[in-house]
Design an enzyme around this catalytic site. Structure first.
Site, short mmCIF file in Angstrom:
data_model
loop_
_atom_site.label_atom_id
_atom_site.label_comp_id
_atom_site.label_asym_id
_atom_site.label_seq_id
_atom_site.Cartn_x
_atom_site.Cartn_y
_atom_site.Cartn_z
CG HIS A 180 -2.35 -0.11 0.96
ND1 HIS A 180 -2.97 -1.34 0.90
CD2 HIS A 180 -3.31 0.81 0.71
CE1 HIS A 180 -4.26 -1.15 0.65
NE2 HIS A 180 -4.49 0.14 0.51
CB SER A 240 0.41 -1.74 6.28
OG SER A 240 0.97 -0.55 6.78
CD GLU A 252 -7.53 -0.81 -2.20
OE1 GLU A 252 -6.68 -0.99 -1.30
OE2 GLU A 252 -8.33 0.15 -2.21
CB SER A 306 13.59 17.59 -7.34
OG SER A 306 13.96 17.91 -8.66
CB THR A 351 11.91 20.96 -4.41
OG1 THR A 351 11.19 20.10 -5.31
CG2 THR A 351 13.29 21.25 -4.98
#
Length: 741
Positions: free
Chosen positions: A298, A349, A500, A674, A677
């Protein structure tokens, strides 16, 4: 049963819920216009799609079973011929495939829109950590006849509306070359992408409206990635590899997993699928073109407290791989394309430290995911890092490192509202609820009507919270026509799953499809589960896991026999491929495309700059000097970033640039794609806002003179005139970077 009492806070929340629900239903009834519905069916959702016209590598089925028992086999239709774009010249006399890869921006709105995944009220986008991309791969036989398209998209899931519009635009440009049967669209399932691109009422409400701005951005990006891949097709070879990934995942519903037969569990060494399947693509000269990796995890390393649009852990793995292969290019640029696609991640998870009570530090790994003090709201799963940013990087790098090595009507149960250990849901609900609550039942009955006895009986032991399959106004709340699809490429079979699958559900499906292929002479097939494909139908658990009624089971909207119905459909598709009888499958109903949907609840307003300033002016400049490892921060007079999803004059909200004295030019070192940033948007009142840009200076940064620039679009509207979007760029903020003081 003891009388139910509520705290003052809960009474206040209940009052707000009643008022909000009434207003929402009224608004929906007024703003929605019911149109475009072709055909509705009861029972397990229908599936549909046209076959390939020659010995196809791909197939799709259609059926309308009642109560999870198919009444007819999967069916297909023939795509109508239309003029097509001329094909690129293809070589034919070689052993291999024609391969094309492409990547395009599909970020959409990064402000004034919900993030899709956690369904948490108030989790609006407020900036960007990384851009979202559509990554397309086209693989065709040497003569160019049979081909498949696989697209992995950095979004929460693929909506049916998104798929229908993409296919329509592909047909307009390429005719019958790219069709429903040979195109797979798969969402990575990041929970940090924008919502607003759905047409079914459940998702429209969760998105707080339909955002045509984001929808168009996404569709354009997906189609563009396919167009790039189409133009770039060249002869090449495809290699398949498998490996085991350790340390990246846990099962977030281990008590549900234990409901599966012990004899079945004994065949596996773990309660999660640790296998990664990887396709590596090279041209005939051995030059690497791209890869697709399927691994069950996930993308929820970024928590529901996050407000920055980003592609989460699997997106970070793509980022690392593409930066390595595309040296000298900015993120999102360069020829090499790496997709880390979703698989049977339903109960998996990345928060590997497990669920812990945030107030005491104790484990809350129990059937209800609840803490002794504070209840389920205190139970949160923890990632391996100091914060969610570091956890995302750690899990993404683990995946990246391994890739471098060689059926009822829909209804949601009470535990759907409870959420999971990765992101807590609504007050007063816990996981594992097998009985309803009289207060919430009464509220539901008054607002939406009572669920039928048929649907309550069919969904047992799930206590029905919302009978979404019986709610049809202003549009159906859940899809009742659902695509299922298999494409094959040599010894690889990709099963396109519209939801899922849990770990064991995926294992059972893989085994069933593999056995069906073997029964008709196709031996040694590698079957891949590709999740979140083509349309979203929540979760699919095993029958046994359904009895536990944790979050995944409560969100299995077509009832306890959903998995059995899917397995039966995929068996029929596998047999049709193995026996070369795909062309004999008949057509099924097409899904609806609703023309009018509710507009976003957050209105567009005119942007304003403070008196004496203009958009892009520096409010808080950078310091004059920084060391490697520090964070540069600059704040500007801002405008709403959602404007840039309409007017795409600028391809980034920011640049970090380095001055090159030898050429007397500024070279772009980083953009908003990026990882180093971060772009934060701070919304004020009456159209005022600020934008803050951070640059986390990496160890690889070279000493020198740098500057940060901000790009955006402001909304302006004069009296009695239509609004216009005006592009702007900031004055730069200049500073020095050094390795020492």
């Amino acid at each position: 049963m003891a009388k139910r009492t509520f705290s003052s806070f809960e009474i206040f929340l209940i009052f707000l819920l009643v008022i909000t629900t009434g207003i929402t239903v009224a608004l929906l009834s007024l703003l929605f216009i019911t149109s475009g519905t072709i055909e509705n069916h009861t029972g397990f959702p229908s599936t549909q799609g046209p076959p390939a016209t020659q010995s196809p590598p791909a197939t799709q089925g259609s059926a309308a079973p009642q109560n999870s028992t198919p009444s007819r086999g999967p069916t297909t239709t023939q795509a109508s011929p239309t003029p097509s774009t001329p094909e690129p010249t293809l070589f034919q006399n070689f052993s291999g495939y024609h391969i094309g890869v492409g990547r395009a921006d599909c970020t959409g709105q990064v402000s004034d829109i919900n993030l899709m995944g956690y369904a948490k009220t108030g989790q609006y986008a407020r900036g960007i950590l990384t851009r979202l991309y559509s990554r397309a791969f086209i693989m065709a036989e040497p003569d160019g006849s049979n081909r498949i398209v696989f697209v992995s998209i950095d979004i929460g899931m693929v909506s049916q509306r998104l798929r229908l519009e993409v296919l329509s635009r592909l047909q307009n440009k390429y005719g019958s070359l790219y069709r429903r049967d040979n195109v797979i669209l798969s969402g990575t399932h990041t929970h940090s992408g924008p919502a607003g691109y759905f047409q079914y009422t459940t998702f429209v409400i969760a998105s707080e409206g339909f955002s045509n701005r984001t929808f168009e951005y996404m569709v354009t990006g997906i189609v563009e990635s396919i167009e790039i891949a189409h133009k770039n097709m060249k002869p090449g070879k495809i290699f398949i590899n498998k490996g085991t990934v350790d340390g990246a995942q846990i099962n977030r519903s281990p008590t549900s997993y234990l409901w599966n037969p012990q004899s079945e569990r004994a065949r596996y060494s773990s309660n999660t699928d640790k296998e990664m399947v990887l396709l590596k693509m090279v041209d005939l000269n051995g030059e690497e073109l791209g890869l697709i990796s399927w691994f069950a995890i996930h993308p929820v390393s970024m928590k529901n407290t996050n407000h920055l649009v980003n592609s989460d852990n699997v997106g970070y793995a793509s980022y690392l791989f593409e930066q390595e292969k595309n040296k000298g290019y900015l993120p999102g640029e360069g020829p090499y394309v790496a997709a880390f696609a979703s698989s049977n991640l339903g109960d998996v998870s990345p928060n590997v430290l497990g669920p812990q009570c945030t107030n005491t530090g104790e484990s809350c790994d129990n059937a209800n995911s609840s803490c002794p003090i504070g209840g389920p709201s205190m139970c949160v799963a923890m990632g391996p890092g100091q914060d969610m940013f570091e956890s995302t990087q750690i899990i993404g790098r683990i995946i990246y490192d391994k890739a471098k090595v060689k059926t009822c009507k829909p209804a949601l149960g009470y535990s759907f509202a409870a959420g999971t250990i990765d992101g807590f849901g609504t007050v007063s609900f816990t996981q594992g609820m097998t009985e309803g609550d009289s207060f919430w039942d009464t509220l539901r009955d008054q607002v939406l009507g009572k669920p039928s006895e048929e649907i309550k009986e069919c969904h047992k032991p799930k206590p029905v919270l919302l009978q979404t399959g019986e709610l049809l106004n202003p549009h159906p709340w859940h899809p009742d026509i659902v695509d299922v699809q298999i494409v094959t490429l040599g010894f690889l079979a990709i099963t396109a799953i519209p939801g899922e699958f849990t770990t064991m559900s995926g294992r059972r499906l893989r085994q069933a499809v593999r056995e069906e292929f073997e029964a008709y002479g196709m031996l040694n097939m590698t079957v891949v589960i590709s999740g979140l494909c083509n349309v979203y139908t929540h979760y699919i658990t095993t029958y046994e896991e359904y009895q536990a009624q944790r979050y995944e089971a409560a969100s299995t909207i077509y009832g306890p026999h959903t998995l059995s119905a899917y397995i039966q459909l995929f068996r029929v598709l596998a047999k049709a491929i193995a026996t070369d009888t795909v062309a004999n499958l008949s057509s099924g109903p097409k899904p609806p495309f609703f023309e009018e949907l509710m507009s976003p609840l957050i209105p567009n307003i005119v942007d304003r700059a403070p008196e004496g300033t203009t958009f892009g002016d520096v409010l808080l400049p950078a310091n004059t000097i920084y060391r490697v490892g520090e964070v540069v921060e600059v704040t500007f007079v801002g405008a709403n970033p959602k404007n840039s999803a309409e007017n795409r004059t600028h391809q980034t909200f920011l640049t970090v640039e380095k001055y090159e004295a030898t050429s007397a030019t500024w070279q772009i070192m980083h953009n908003d794609a990026s990882w180093e940033t971060r772009f934060y948007w701070h919304k004020g009142s009456l159209g005022l806002s600020n934008a803050t840009i951070q640059w986390h200076i990496p160890d690889t940064a070279q000493p020198g003179t740098y500057r940060i620039k901000y790009f955006g679009h402001s909304r302006k509207q004069d009296l009695l005139k239509p609004a216009v979007l005006l592009s702007f760029e900031s004055t730069p903020s200049v500073f020095e970077v050094t390795t020492t003081w």
